[in-house]
Scaffold this motif. Structure first.
Motif, PDB file in Angstrom:
ATOM      1  N   LEU A  23      71.772  93.377  64.080  1.00  0.00           N
ATOM      2  CA  LEU A  23      71.105  93.738  65.331  1.00  0.00           C
ATOM      3  C   LEU A  23      69.594  93.838  65.142  1.00  0.00           C
ATOM      4  CD1 LEU A  23      71.789  94.977  68.281  1.00  0.00           C
ATOM      5  CD2 LEU A  23      71.201  97.112  67.177  1.00  0.00           C
ATOM      6  N   THR A  24      68.860  93.318  66.126  1.00  0.00           N
ATOM      7  CA  THR A  24      67.408  93.441  66.160  1.00  0.00           C
ATOM      8  C   THR A  24      67.006  94.006  67.516  1.00  0.00           C
ATOM      9  OG1 THR A  24      67.179  91.498  64.750  1.00  0.00           O
ATOM     10  CG2 THR A  24      65.222  92.208  65.941  1.00  0.00           C
ATOM     11  N   PRO A  25      66.389  95.206  67.549  1.00  0.00           N
ATOM     12  CA  PRO A  25      65.916  95.761  68.822  1.00  0.00           C
ATOM     13  C   PRO A  25      64.637  95.050  69.282  1.00  0.00           C
ATOM     14  CG  PRO A  25      65.689  97.378  67.046  1.00  0.00           C
ATOM     15  CD  PRO A  25      66.226  96.125  66.443  1.00  0.00           C
ATOM     16  N   LYS A  26      64.506  94.877  70.586  1.00  0.00           N
ATOM     17  CA  LYS A  26      63.346  94.210  71.181  1.00  0.00           C
ATOM     18  C   LYS A  26      62.959  94.941  72.468  1.00  0.00           C
ATOM     19  CE  LYS A  26      63.800  90.077  68.875  1.00  0.00           C
ATOM     20  NZ  LYS A  26      63.374  88.751  68.818  1.00  0.00           N
ATOM     21  N   VAL A  27      61.870  94.518  73.081  1.00  0.00           N
ATOM     22  CA  VAL A  27      61.470  95.005  74.405  1.00  0.00           C
ATOM     23  C   VAL A  27      61.077  93.815  75.273  1.00  0.00           C
ATOM     24  CG1 VAL A  27      60.712  97.282  73.639  1.00  0.00           C
ATOM     25  CG2 VAL A  27      59.080  95.409  73.700  1.00  0.00           C
ATOM     26  N   TRP A  28      61.210  93.975  76.594  1.00  0.00           N
ATOM     27  CA  TRP A  28      60.777  92.958  77.532  1.00  0.00           C
ATOM     28  C   TRP A  28      60.200  93.666  78.755  1.00  0.00           C
ATOM     29  CZ3 TRP A  28      63.320  92.395  82.362  1.00  0.00           C
ATOM     30  CH2 TRP A  28      64.502  93.116  82.500  1.00  0.00           C
ATOM     31  N   ASN A  70      57.688  97.137  84.230  1.00  0.00           N
ATOM     32  CA  ASN A  70      58.306  98.170  83.404  1.00  0.00           C
ATOM     33  C   ASN A  70      58.779  97.572  82.078  1.00  0.00           C
ATOM     34  OD1 ASN A  70      58.120 100.128  85.515  1.00  0.00           O
ATOM     35  ND2 ASN A  70      59.888  99.167  86.472  1.00  0.00           N
ATOM     36  N   VAL A  71      58.469  98.268  80.994  1.00  0.00           N
ATOM     37  CA  VAL A  71      58.927  97.827  79.677  1.00  0.00           C
ATOM     38  C   VAL A  71      60.360  98.317  79.485  1.00  0.00           C
ATOM     39  CG1 VAL A  71      58.528  97.989  77.200  1.00  0.00           C
ATOM     40  CG2 VAL A  71      56.586  97.876  78.756  1.00  0.00           C
ATOM     41  N   ARG A  72      61.257  97.389  79.134  1.00  0.00           N
ATOM     42  CA  ARG A  72      62.683  97.704  79.010  1.00  0.00           C
ATOM     43  C   ARG A  72      63.182  97.281  77.628  1.00  0.00           C
ATOM     44  NH1 ARG A  72      65.713  99.755  82.841  1.00  0.00           N
ATOM     45  NH2 ARG A  72      67.313  98.209  82.514  1.00  0.00           N
ATOM     46  N   PRO A  73      64.159  98.019  77.094  1.00  0.00           N
ATOM     47  CA  PRO A  73      64.723  97.632  75.797  1.00  0.00           C
ATOM     48  C   PRO A  73      65.705  96.478  75.937  1.00  0.00           C
ATOM     49  CG  PRO A  73      65.800  99.609  76.596  1.00  0.00           C
ATOM     50  CD  PRO A  73      64.713  99.273  77.589  1.00  0.00           C
ATOM     51  N   ALA A  74      65.865  95.717  74.873  1.00  0.00           N
ATOM     52  CA  ALA A  74      66.866  94.661  74.783  1.00  0.00           C
ATOM     53  C   ALA A  74      67.304  94.579  73.327  1.00  0.00           C
ATOM     54  CB  ALA A  74      66.305  93.322  75.245  1.00  0.00           C
ATOM     55  N   LEU A  75      68.423  93.950  73.092  1.00  0.00           N
ATOM     56  CA  LEU A  75      68.961  93.824  71.745  1.00  0.00           C
ATOM     57  C   LEU A  75      69.332  92.380  71.470  1.00  0.00           C
ATOM     58  CD1 LEU A  75      71.394  96.882  71.963  1.00  0.00           C
ATOM     59  CD2 LEU A  75      69.152  96.846  70.857  1.00  0.00           C
ATOM     60  N   THR A  90      71.581 100.409  81.663  1.00  0.00           N
ATOM     61  CA  THR A  90      72.208  99.219  81.091  1.00  0.00           C
ATOM     62  C   THR A  90      71.247  98.543  80.119  1.00  0.00           C
ATOM     63  OG1 THR A  90      73.500  98.841  83.092  1.00  0.00           O
ATOM     64  CG2 THR A  90      73.229  96.983  81.635  1.00  0.00           C
ATOM     65  N   LEU A  91      71.773  98.143  78.969  1.00  0.00           N
ATOM     66  CA  LEU A  91      71.027  97.353  77.999  1.00  0.00           C
ATOM     67  C   LEU A  91      71.616  95.953  77.958  1.00  0.00           C
ATOM     68  CD1 LEU A  91      70.785  99.767  74.936  1.00  0.00           C
ATOM     69  CD2 LEU A  91      68.936  99.090  76.449  1.00  0.00           C
ATOM     70  N   PHE A  92      70.765  94.953  77.899  1.00  0.00           N
ATOM     71  CA  PHE A  92      71.244  93.588  77.737  1.00  0.00           C
ATOM     72  C   PHE A  92      71.166  93.214  76.269  1.00  0.00           C
ATOM     73  CE2 PHE A  92      70.394  93.542  82.236  1.00  0.00           C
ATOM     74  CZ  PHE A  92      71.472  92.815  82.715  1.00  0.00           C
ATOM     75  N   CYS A  93      72.246  92.658  75.757  1.00  0.00           N
ATOM     76  CA  CYS A  93      72.326  92.215  74.373  1.00  0.00           C
ATOM     77  C   CYS A  93      72.418  90.698  74.366  1.00  0.00           C
ATOM     78  CB  CYS A  93      73.553  92.805  73.690  1.00  0.00           C
ATOM     79  SG  CYS A  93      73.633  94.593  73.772  1.00  0.00           S
ATOM     80  N   ASN A  94      71.453  90.050  73.734  1.00  0.00           N
ATOM     81  CA  ASN A  94      71.464  88.600  73.563  1.00  0.00           C
ATOM     82  C   ASN A  94      72.261  88.298  72.304  1.00  0.00           C
ATOM     83  OD1 ASN A  94      69.542  88.156  75.749  1.00  0.00           O
ATOM     84  ND2 ASN A  94      68.099  89.144  74.367  1.00  0.00           N
ATOM     85  N   VAL A  95      73.322  87.525  72.445  1.00  0.00           N
ATOM     86  CA  VAL A  95      74.253  87.275  71.348  1.00  0.00           C
ATOM     87  C   VAL A  95      74.174  85.819  70.916  1.00  0.00           C
ATOM     88  CG1 VAL A  95      76.687  87.325  70.669  1.00  0.00           C
ATOM     89  CG2 VAL A  95      75.814  89.016  72.304  1.00  0.00           C
ATOM     90  N   ILE A  96      74.183  85.612  69.592  1.00  0.00           N
ATOM     91  CA  ILE A  96      74.338  84.280  69.033  1.00  0.00           C
ATOM     92  C   ILE A  96      75.435  84.372  67.973  1.00  0.00           C
ATOM     93  CG2 ILE A  96      72.516  84.570  67.290  1.00  0.00           C
ATOM     94  CD1 ILE A  96      71.863  81.549  67.767  1.00  0.00           C
ATOM     95  N   ALA A  97      76.306  83.371  67.943  1.00  0.00           N
ATOM     96  CA  ALA A  97      77.424  83.369  66.998  1.00  0.00           C
ATOM     97  C   ALA A  97      77.561  81.998  66.356  1.00  0.00           C
ATOM     98  CB  ALA A  97      78.716  83.747  67.715  1.00  0.00           C
ATOM     99  N   PHE A  98      77.737  81.983  65.043  1.00  0.00           N
ATOM    100  CA  PHE A  98      77.906  80.739  64.293  1.00  0.00           C
ATOM    101  C   PHE A  98      79.328  80.585  63.760  1.00  0.00           C
ATOM    102  CE2 PHE A  98      73.446  81.966  63.976  1.00  0.00           C
ATOM    103  CZ  PHE A  98      72.825  80.817  64.424  1.00  0.00           C
ATOM    104  N   ASN A  99      80.026  81.701  63.535  1.00  0.00           N
ATOM    105  CA  ASN A  99      81.383  81.702  63.013  1.00  0.00           C
ATOM    106  C   ASN A  99      82.333  81.040  64.005  1.00  0.00           C
ATOM    107  OD1 ASN A  99      84.130  83.252  63.104  1.00  0.00           O
ATOM    108  ND2 ASN A  99      83.406  83.478  60.991  1.00  0.00           N
ATOM    109  N   MET A 114      67.221  94.672  58.959  1.00  0.00           N
ATOM    110  CA  MET A 114      68.446  94.369  59.673  1.00  0.00           C
ATOM    111  C   MET A 114      69.221  95.666  59.903  1.00  0.00           C
ATOM    112  SD  MET A 114      71.895  92.330  58.588  1.00  0.00           S
ATOM    113  CE  MET A 114      72.362  93.582  57.445  1.00  0.00           C
ATOM    114  N   ILE A 115      69.788  95.774  61.067  1.00  0.00           N
ATOM    115  CA  ILE A 115      70.663  96.887  61.412  1.00  0.00           C
ATOM    116  C   ILE A 115      72.066  96.320  61.570  1.00  0.00           C
ATOM    117  CG2 ILE A 115      71.174  98.646  63.135  1.00  0.00           C
ATOM    118  CD1 ILE A 115      68.180  98.525  63.930  1.00  0.00           C
ATOM    119  N   ASP A 116      73.028  96.879  60.846  1.00  0.00           N
ATOM    120  CA  ASP A 116      74.423  96.463  60.992  1.00  0.00           C
ATOM    121  C   ASP A 116      74.998  97.271  62.149  1.00  0.00           C
ATOM    122  OD1 ASP A 116      76.744  95.099  60.419  1.00  0.00           O
ATOM    123  OD2 ASP A 116      77.426  96.578  58.963  1.00  0.00           O
ATOM    124  N   ALA A 117      75.412  96.606  63.211  1.00  0.00           N
ATOM    125  CA  ALA A 117      75.775  97.303  64.441  1.00  0.00           C
ATOM    126  C   ALA A 117      77.165  96.930  64.936  1.00  0.00           C
ATOM    127  CB  ALA A 117      74.761  96.971  65.532  1.00  0.00           C
TER     128      ALA A 117
END
Length: 102
Positions: A70-75, A81-86, A39-48, A1-4
């Motif tokens: 935070l979890t880094p990913k690729v798509w 083209n391989v692109r980063p996502a978070l 630009t990086l796209f960040c997929n967010v989920i929140a429970f609080n 896990m990365i605290d971001a």
């Protein structure tokens, strides 16, 4: 896990959903800019509850900062083209709307 800590702009609107056990959560996407203008796209989920409420109150293009796991990913895009996502599980949120409510 990365605290971001990430900052960017809402991409679309947040959606509230329910889990199998009936627990509520919110999902959304954030666009964050890099130093080189990409630009990086960040997929967010929140429970609080407070984070969910704040994200649901934001509109497309609103500025927002999130803290969480935070979890880094690729798509791969349509051109191959391989692109980063978070992926981030948001534990805290700051927005101009939230500051004005305090």
């Amino acid at each position: 896990m990365i605290d971001a800590l990430i900052a960017g702009r809402m991409y679309g609107h947040a959606e509230e959903r329910s889990g199998q056990a009936g627990s509520a959560y919110v999902m959304c996407k954030i666009r964050a800019s890099t130093d080189d203008g990409d630009t990086l796209f960040c997929n967010v989920i929140a429970f609080n509850d407070q984070v969910r409420s704040t994200l649901l109150g934001l509109a497309d293009g609103d500025s927002v900062a999130l803290s969480g796991a935070l979890t880094p990913k690729v798509w791969t895009d349509k051109q191959g083209n391989v692109r980063p996502a978070l992926d981030i599980v948001a534990h805290a949120v700051i927005s101009a709307h939230r500051i004005s409510d305090v």
